[in-house]
Motif scaffolding. Sequence first.
Motif, short mmCIF file in Angstrom:
data_model
loop_
_atom_site.label_atom_id
_atom_site.label_comp_id
_atom_site.label_asym_id
_atom_site.label_seq_id
_atom_site.Cartn_x
_atom_site.Cartn_y
_atom_site.Cartn_z
N SER A 49 128.80 46.47 80.55
CA SER A 49 128.08 47.23 81.64
C SER A 49 126.86 46.61 82.29
O SER A 49 126.23 45.57 81.54
CB SER A 49 127.73 48.48 80.96
OG SER A 49 126.72 48.28 79.81
N ARG B 49 130.17 56.73 93.33
CA ARG B 49 131.28 55.88 93.94
C ARG B 49 132.16 56.69 94.73
O ARG B 49 132.89 56.36 96.04
CB ARG B 49 132.05 55.38 92.81
CG ARG B 49 133.24 54.45 93.52
CD ARG B 49 134.01 53.48 92.46
NE ARG B 49 134.95 52.78 92.91
CZ ARG B 49 134.71 51.56 93.44
NH1 ARG B 49 133.42 51.22 93.16
NH2 ARG B 49 135.82 50.94 93.90
N ASN C 290 131.90 50.36 99.52
CA ASN C 290 132.49 49.90 98.36
C ASN C 290 133.14 48.34 98.34
O ASN C 290 132.96 47.64 97.42
CB ASN C 290 133.47 50.89 97.73
CG ASN C 290 132.95 52.16 97.17
OD1 ASN C 290 131.58 52.04 96.85
ND2 ASN C 290 133.48 53.25 97.22
N ILE D 288 131.37 41.24 89.82
CA ILE D 288 131.58 42.72 89.76
C ILE D 288 132.99 43.30 89.67
O ILE D 288 133.78 43.03 90.15
CB ILE D 288 130.74 43.28 90.87
CG1 ILE D 288 129.29 42.90 90.82
CG2 ILE D 288 130.93 44.74 90.74
CD1 ILE D 288 128.61 43.41 92.12
N VAL D 289 133.15 44.02 88.22
CA VAL D 289 134.30 44.89 88.22
C VAL D 289 134.26 46.35 89.09
O VAL D 289 135.26 46.48 89.70
CB VAL D 289 134.69 45.06 86.90
CG1 VAL D 289 135.92 45.83 86.46
CG2 VAL D 289 134.65 43.48 86.02
N TYR D 290 133.43 47.02 88.70
CA TYR D 290 133.10 48.24 89.10
C TYR D 290 131.60 48.69 89.36
O TYR D 290 130.96 48.25 88.43
CB TYR D 290 133.92 49.07 88.12
CG TYR D 290 134.21 50.66 88.63
CD1 TYR D 290 135.07 50.87 89.04
CD2 TYR D 290 132.97 51.45 88.10
CE1 TYR D 290 135.28 52.52 89.44
CE2 TYR D 290 133.19 52.80 88.28
CZ TYR D 290 134.50 53.46 88.93
OH TYR D 290 134.60 54.81 89.24
N ILE D 291 131.39 49.37 90.34
CA ILE D 291 130.02 49.95 90.62
C ILE D 291 130.03 51.42 90.52
O ILE D 291 130.92 51.90 91.35
CB ILE D 291 129.20 49.45 91.87
CG1 ILE D 291 128.95 47.87 91.85
CG2 ILE D 291 127.71 50.23 91.95
CD1 ILE D 291 128.38 47.44 93.20
N ASN D 292 129.43 52.06 89.70
CA ASN D 292 129.31 53.58 89.48
C ASN D 292 128.40 54.02 90.72
O ASN D 292 128.72 54.19 91.91
CB ASN D 292 128.86 54.10 88.18
CG ASN D 292 130.14 53.74 87.31
OD1 ASN D 292 131.14 53.85 87.55
ND2 ASN D 292 129.74 53.45 86.22
N ASN E 288 130.28 45.98 98.31
CA ASN E 288 129.08 46.44 97.18
C ASN E 288 127.68 46.53 97.84
O ASN E 288 126.76 45.79 97.14
CB ASN E 288 129.25 45.10 96.17
CG ASN E 288 130.47 45.12 95.41
OD1 ASN E 288 130.91 46.07 95.10
ND2 ASN E 288 130.84 43.90 95.04
N GLY F 208 127.21 49.67 86.44
CA GLY F 208 128.76 49.62 86.74
C GLY F 208 129.13 48.60 85.48
O GLY F 208 128.44 48.65 84.45
N TYR F 209 129.92 47.86 85.89
CA TYR F 209 130.62 46.93 85.04
C TYR F 209 130.84 45.57 85.64
O TYR F 209 131.15 45.41 86.88
CB TYR F 209 131.98 47.28 84.33
CG TYR F 209 131.96 48.66 83.64
CD1 TYR F 209 131.93 49.67 84.39
CD2 TYR F 209 131.60 48.81 82.34
CE1 TYR F 209 131.72 51.14 83.48
CE2 TYR F 209 131.65 49.86 81.66
CZ TYR F 209 131.46 51.04 82.41
OH TYR F 209 131.29 52.11 81.56
N TYR F 210 130.60 44.45 84.92
CA TYR F 210 130.89 43.09 85.56
C TYR F 210 131.50 42.17 84.35
O TYR F 210 131.51 42.80 83.10
CB TYR F 210 129.58 42.49 85.82
CG TYR F 210 128.76 42.04 84.75
CD1 TYR F 210 128.04 43.11 83.89
CD2 TYR F 210 128.63 40.78 84.33
CE1 TYR F 210 127.19 42.59 82.72
CE2 TYR F 210 127.87 40.29 83.26
CZ TYR F 210 127.26 41.17 82.59
OH TYR F 210 126.45 40.67 81.24
#
Length: 124
Positions: free
Chosen positions: A110, A53, A73, A28-32, A76, A99-101
Amino acid sequence: QVQLVESGGGLVQAGGSLRLSCAASGNIVYINALGWYRQTPGKQRELVATITRGGSTNYADSVKGRFTISRDNAKNTVYLQMNSLKPDDTDVYYCNADGYYRDDLLRVNSFDSWGQGTQVTVSS
């Protein structure tokens, strides 16, 4: 890809409490946004609560004042604290995350993933 695993469902008497957890794993890069939904077999899945977030929350009118959504966060993970439970809250609860991975080639993609669901049963 990103996997979501829910836990914390079960059987409780009306007026009782349960806490659901949902942990996301993967590169995982980022979870919205994170959210909880529920569904009765044969009916449409409905929103219970969502959290951005930054911590902004949104609740279904039927759970306002009784349920609280929160997130960690760093882990996760999203939680749903359910108090003053009613028989009408009986359902399968699903968590959702977008989000993004990074894929195997380290490209950023995404995602919009769902957990497998956890049963919540409230007896009268």
